[in-house]
Design an enzyme around this catalytic site. Structure first.
Site, short mmCIF file in Angstrom:
data_model
loop_
_atom_site.label_atom_id
_atom_site.label_comp_id
_atom_site.label_asym_id
_atom_site.label_seq_id
_atom_site.Cartn_x
_atom_site.Cartn_y
_atom_site.Cartn_z
N GLU A 48 0.86 -1.19 0.00
CA GLU A 48 0.00 0.00 0.00
C GLU A 48 0.89 1.24 0.00
OE1 GLU A 48 -3.40 0.08 2.61
OE2 GLU A 48 -3.67 2.25 2.29
N ASP A 74 -2.58 11.95 -3.20
CA ASP A 74 -2.64 13.41 -3.33
C ASP A 74 -2.89 13.73 -4.80
OD1 ASP A 74 -1.99 13.86 -0.58
OD2 ASP A 74 0.06 13.28 -1.07
C1 LIG Z 1 -4.56 12.05 0.65
S1 LIG Z 1 -3.66 11.05 1.74
C2 LIG Z 1 -4.59 9.50 1.74
C3 LIG Z 1 -4.22 8.61 2.88
C4 LIG Z 1 -4.97 7.27 2.94
N1 LIG Z 1 -4.63 6.43 1.82
C5 LIG Z 1 -6.46 7.47 3.04
O1 LIG Z 1 -7.17 7.13 2.05
O2 LIG Z 1 -6.94 7.93 4.09
C6 LIG Z 1 -2.27 10.58 0.75
C7 LIG Z 1 -1.13 10.03 1.58
O3 LIG Z 1 -0.12 9.53 0.72
C8 LIG Z 1 1.13 9.80 1.29
N2 LIG Z 1 2.09 9.77 0.18
C9 LIG Z 1 2.03 10.50 -0.96
N3 LIG Z 1 3.04 10.19 -1.77
C10 LIG Z 1 3.77 9.22 -1.14
C11 LIG Z 1 4.95 8.53 -1.46
N4 LIG Z 1 5.59 8.76 -2.61
N5 LIG Z 1 5.42 7.63 -0.58
C12 LIG Z 1 4.77 7.41 0.59
N6 LIG Z 1 3.66 8.06 0.96
C13 LIG Z 1 3.16 8.95 0.11
C14 LIG Z 1 0.96 11.15 1.95
O4 LIG Z 1 1.90 11.37 2.97
C15 LIG Z 1 -0.47 11.05 2.48
O5 LIG Z 1 -0.49 10.55 3.81
#
Ligand SMILES: C[S@@+](CC[C@H](N)C(=O)[O-])C[C@H]1O[C@@H](n2cnc3c(N)ncnc32)[C@H](O)[C@@H]1O
Length: 250
Positions: free
Chosen positions: A63, A137
């Site tokens: 994930e 994001d």
């Molecule tokens: C909008 S949040 C969604 C979190 C979760 N999946 C949810 O649906 O509640 C997107 C998450 O992806 C993480 N993220 C974005 N790009 C990432 C990367 N390249 N590696 C690890 N985490 C990442 C961000 O830190 C953030 O916590």
């Protein structure tokens, strides 16, 4: 600083920290994270993901950006034979996940607490049986399109690490990201969109677990969309023979 951060090979534009961690969360991080944390192999070497778990897992799931980890933890709880690898840079999310893993006494979760792209580059070909990217994001501005996880920079890596037939599940509440994802993946030589009709992308897959962002999106009147892709079988691989009446048909 993790060795991943020390390598500093890729740009990061999101948040790494939110509110100051409560002392209990901080303790969880210092005590439990070292047991769950995936350390990158030396530069140029590849990671053996099955070896991260106490028992060889039947499958490996990944994930990317697990947020607070509710989806990852529930999938790991439902599938104790599967090794689940989660990547998240946001330290408050990592602390939340670690607490849930401890409470549920899960032995099949491992965490990469840095940019997923650093880990993905070290995973062997066809090593991952399922990948989740839930509410990534969206980076809605055109000039930020390069920051979207789904795109020309990461799709070749995803195609490399996913096993033949593996599912790559992407959920989003951002219609711009839906269009973008379909532009990137429909007609892609390595992926096939598995939806047969609107119900398949409008409704959550049967085994879906609601995430925090999903709840927020629904509350805000933005219905989520679920886009499921299959890693196409690699060409040139011998097909499994089909036996009928004691004979190989092919
Ligand atoms: C909008 S949040 C969604 C979190 C979760 N999946 C949810 O649906 O509640 C997107 C998450 O992806 C993480 N993220 C974005 N790009 C990432 C990367 N390249 N590696 C690890 N985490 C990442 C961000 O830190 C953030 O916590």
């Amino acid at each position: 600083m993790t060795d991943a951060a020390a390598r500093g090979r890729i740009d990061w534009h999101g948040r790494r920290r939110g509110r100051r961690l409560r002392p209990h969360r901080q303790d969880l991080l210092s005590e439990l994270l070292p047991r769950l944390r995936i350390t990158l192999p030396p530069a140029g070497a590849s990671l053996e993901p099955s070896a991260l778990f106490p028992r060889p897992p039947s499958q490996l799931w990944l994930e990317v950006g697990f947020g607070s980890g509710e989806h990852l933890v529930e999938q790991a709880r439902r599938h104790p034979d599967v090794g689940v690898i989660g990547c998240e840079v946001f330290v408050n999310g990592v602390a939340a996940l670690v607490g849930q893993v401890e409470r549920a006494a899960l032995a099949n979760v491992r965490v990469f607490d840095d940019d997923a792209r650093l880990l993905l580059a070290t995973l062997p070909e066809a090593s991952i049986d399922r990948a989740y990217l839930l509410f990534p994001d969206p980076w809605p501005k055109t000039r930020h399109a390069k920051r979207r996880f789904v795109g020309p920079a990461n799709l070749p890596t995803m195609a490399r690490i996913l096993a033949d037939g593996a599912e790559f599940r992407i959920a989003t509440d951002d219609m711009g990201y839906v269009r973008w994802t379909l532009q990137q993946l429909v007609g892609h030589p390595d992926f096939r969109w598995t939806a047969a009709g609107p119900r398949d992308w409008r409704n959550p897959p049967e085994d879906s677990v609601e995430t925090r962002y999903q709840r927020k999106a629904i509350a805000a009147g933005r219905p989520p969309v679920f886009l499921c892709f299959e890693r196409r079988p690699r060409p040139g691989k011998p097909r499994k023979s089909l036996r009928f009446g004691g004979r190989d048909l092919y």
